[in-house]
Design a protein around this motif. Structure first.
Motif, PDB file in Angstrom:
ATOM      1  N   PRO A 130      36.887  46.854  28.981  1.00 53.20           N
ATOM      2  CA  PRO A 130      37.743  47.021  27.790  1.00 53.20           C
ATOM      3  C   PRO A 130      39.220  47.228  28.094  1.00 53.20           C
ATOM      4  O   PRO A 130      40.067  46.978  27.228  1.00 53.20           O
ATOM      5  N   GLU A 131      39.534  47.677  29.318  1.00 61.67           N
ATOM      6  CA  GLU A 131      40.952  47.944  29.625  1.00 61.67           C
ATOM      7  C   GLU A 131      41.639  46.803  30.376  1.00 61.67           C
ATOM      8  O   GLU A 131      42.838  46.880  30.642  1.00 61.67           O
ATOM      9  N   VAL A 142      46.458  36.693  41.782  1.00 61.66           N
ATOM     10  CA  VAL A 142      46.644  37.924  42.570  1.00 61.66           C
ATOM     11  C   VAL A 142      46.897  39.104  41.623  1.00 61.66           C
ATOM     12  O   VAL A 142      46.339  40.197  41.790  1.00 61.66           O
ATOM     13  N   ASP A 143      47.724  38.872  40.597  1.00 62.74           N
ATOM     14  CA  ASP A 143      48.017  39.941  39.628  1.00 62.74           C
ATOM     15  C   ASP A 143      46.745  40.374  38.890  1.00 62.74           C
ATOM     16  O   ASP A 143      46.531  41.559  38.646  1.00 62.74           O
ATOM     17  N   HIS A 144      45.908  39.383  38.523  1.00 68.77           N
ATOM     18  CA  HIS A 144      44.684  39.727  37.774  1.00 68.77           C
ATOM     19  C   HIS A 144      43.663  40.429  38.665  1.00 68.77           C
ATOM     20  O   HIS A 144      42.933  41.305  38.210  1.00 68.77           O
ATOM     21  N   ARG A 145      43.644  40.060  39.944  1.00 65.37           N
ATOM     22  CA  ARG A 145      42.752  40.753  40.881  1.00 65.37           C
ATOM     23  C   ARG A 145      43.172  42.220  40.983  1.00 65.37           C
ATOM     24  O   ARG A 145      42.334  43.122  40.955  1.00 65.37           O
ATOM     25  N   GLU A 146      44.482  42.440  41.066  1.00 62.76           N
ATOM     26  CA  GLU A 146      44.987  43.824  41.134  1.00 62.76           C
ATOM     27  C   GLU A 146      44.737  44.576  39.829  1.00 62.76           C
ATOM     28  O   GLU A 146      44.385  45.755  39.825  1.00 62.76           O
ATOM     29  N   ALA A 147      44.929  43.874  38.715  1.00 60.35           N
ATOM     30  CA  ALA A 147      44.723  44.521  37.405  1.00 60.35           C
ATOM     31  C   ALA A 147      43.269  44.950  37.247  1.00 60.35           C
ATOM     32  O   ALA A 147      42.991  46.032  36.699  1.00 60.35           O
ATOM     33  N   ALA A 148      42.343  44.112  37.746  1.00 63.45           N
ATOM     34  CA  ALA A 148      40.924  44.476  37.664  1.00 63.45           C
ATOM     35  C   ALA A 148      40.658  45.729  38.497  1.00 63.45           C
ATOM     36  O   ALA A 148      39.971  46.658  38.053  1.00 63.45           O
ATOM     37  N   ALA A 149      41.239  45.769  39.703  1.00 64.07           N
ATOM     38  CA  ALA A 149      41.034  46.932  40.578  1.00 64.07           C
ATOM     39  C   ALA A 149      41.615  48.196  39.931  1.00 64.07           C
ATOM     40  O   ALA A 149      41.017  49.272  39.994  1.00 64.07           O
ATOM     41  N   GLN A 150      42.766  48.038  39.299  1.00 66.32           N
ATOM     42  CA  GLN A 150      43.436  49.208  38.708  1.00 66.32           C
ATOM     43  C   GLN A 150      42.627  49.876  37.602  1.00 66.32           C
ATOM     44  O   GLN A 150      42.692  51.081  37.405  1.00 66.32           O
ATOM     45  N   VAL A 151      41.863  49.064  36.854  1.00 66.96           N
ATOM     46  CA  VAL A 151      41.059  49.665  35.781  1.00 66.96           C
ATOM     47  C   VAL A 151      39.635  49.967  36.253  1.00 66.96           C
ATOM     48  O   VAL A 151      38.792  50.377  35.463  1.00 66.96           O
ATOM     49  N   GLY A 152      39.375  49.751  37.548  1.00 66.76           N
ATOM     50  CA  GLY A 152      38.051  50.075  38.105  1.00 66.76           C
ATOM     51  C   GLY A 152      36.990  49.047  37.740  1.00 66.76           C
ATOM     52  O   GLY A 152      35.792  49.365  37.728  1.00 66.76           O
ATOM     53  N   ALA A 153      37.412  47.820  37.465  1.00 64.37           N
ATOM     54  CA  ALA A 153      36.451  46.773  37.086  1.00 64.37           C
ATOM     55  C   ALA A 153      35.849  46.121  38.318  1.00 64.37           C
ATOM     56  O   ALA A 153      36.547  45.918  39.316  1.00 64.37           O
ATOM     57  N   THR A 154      34.557  45.783  38.255  1.00 65.89           N
ATOM     58  CA  THR A 154      33.973  44.964  39.316  1.00 65.89           C
ATOM     59  C   THR A 154      34.515  43.538  39.156  1.00 65.89           C
ATOM     60  O   THR A 154      34.810  43.090  38.039  1.00 65.89           O
ATOM     61  N   LEU A 155      34.658  42.841  40.306  1.00 74.96           N
ATOM     62  CA  LEU A 155      35.324  41.534  40.286  1.00 74.96           C
ATOM     63  C   LEU A 155      34.446  40.465  40.929  1.00 74.96           C
ATOM     64  O   LEU A 155      33.799  40.711  41.944  1.00 74.96           O
TER      65      LEU A 155
END
Ligand SMILES: Nc1nc2c(ncn2[C@@H]2O[C@H](COP(=O)(O)OP(=O)(O)OP(=O)(O)O)[C@@H](O)[C@H]2O)c(=O)[nH]1
Ligand SMILES: C[C@H](OP(=O)(O)O)C(=O)O
Length: 210
Positions: A130-131, A142-155
């Protein structure tokens, strides 16, 4: 799952200005959109997409068209923020997309699934967290990979030539001629494009006189 296909038809594909006129770029963008919608419609288990367009469209597409005249990033983030279900975003310039390739995007159950483009953009994604929010253009993969990590999302990252090939530059037209099986490849051939080889052995799309 909500599936959206962003589309900006007003002055599209400017990086193809050297090989296509403005009217041809508009037509070609529309043909690629139709190829993407056709591939999605043939992908089992994927709900009908809607087109997220900057203006209303005069073509009849058989799918809903949502008009949002904002730039790509805020328009997509509004969908992510307001949707109560997972959201898939599939770009309209993936002229090589097939149901087999698209199924890989939808097969993963990761919180964020990214299909990177060959120039480090993000050609398709699924967001279940959701975030998670997007920030398109530049090295958006690269930005979206980082954004996923920042919200604790599995990728999960989809490694697919067909999904990685967004058609932006003259060099991409050779990919469409070589691998495309849809209307975009036919459209290029009808306008005189064919594969050609330079003296250095490189392959490119050559336009013969019509
Ligand atoms: N809804 C929406 N879609 C957009 C917008 N800008 C681009 N798109 C779509 O997003 C996808 C990727 O677009 P780009 O390749 O970055 O832009 P383009 O206008 O197609 O091509 P260029 O002029 O060469 O940058 C395509 O499906 C476009 O139609 C926008 O501002 N709003
Ligand atoms: C939308 C954008 O597309 P590009 O401009 O890289 O083709 C991106 O992938 O971030």
């Amino acid at each position: 799952m909500e599936v959206v296909v962003p589309f900006s038809p007003t002055d599209p594909k400017t990086r193809l200005s050297g090989v296509l006129s403005a009217a041809e770029r508009r037509e070609f963008a529309g043909v690629m959109l139709e190829d993407v919608l056709d591939a999605l419609s043939r992908t089992r288990g994927v709900p009908e997409p809607s087109v997220l367009s900057t203006v209303s469209l005069d073509r009849d597409l058989d799918v809903d068209v949502v008009v949002d005249d904002r730039a790509l990033t805020p328009a997509v983030n509004d969908v992510l923020a307001s949707s109560t279900e997972p959201v898939a975003v599939v770009m309209a310039d993936l002229a090589l997309a097939t149901p087999t390739a698209l199924r890989r995007l939808f097969a993963s159950d990761a919180d964020v699934v990214l299909a990177p483009g060959r120039r480090v953009g993000t050609n398709a994604l699924v967001a279940r967290h959701p975030e998670f929010r997007v920030d398109y253009h530049g090295a958006s993969f690269v930005d979206h990979r980082e954004a996923a990590a920042q919200v604790g999302a599995t990728l999960s990252v989809v490694d697919s030539h067909r999904l990685a090939t967004d058609v932006d530059e003259p060099g991409d037209l050779a990919e469409v001629l070589a691998h495309g099986a849809g209307a975009a490849a036919d459209w290029l051939r009808d306008r005189g494009f064919a594969l050609g080889e330079r003296a250095d052995g490189s392959v490119h799309a050559v336009r013969h006189d019509e």
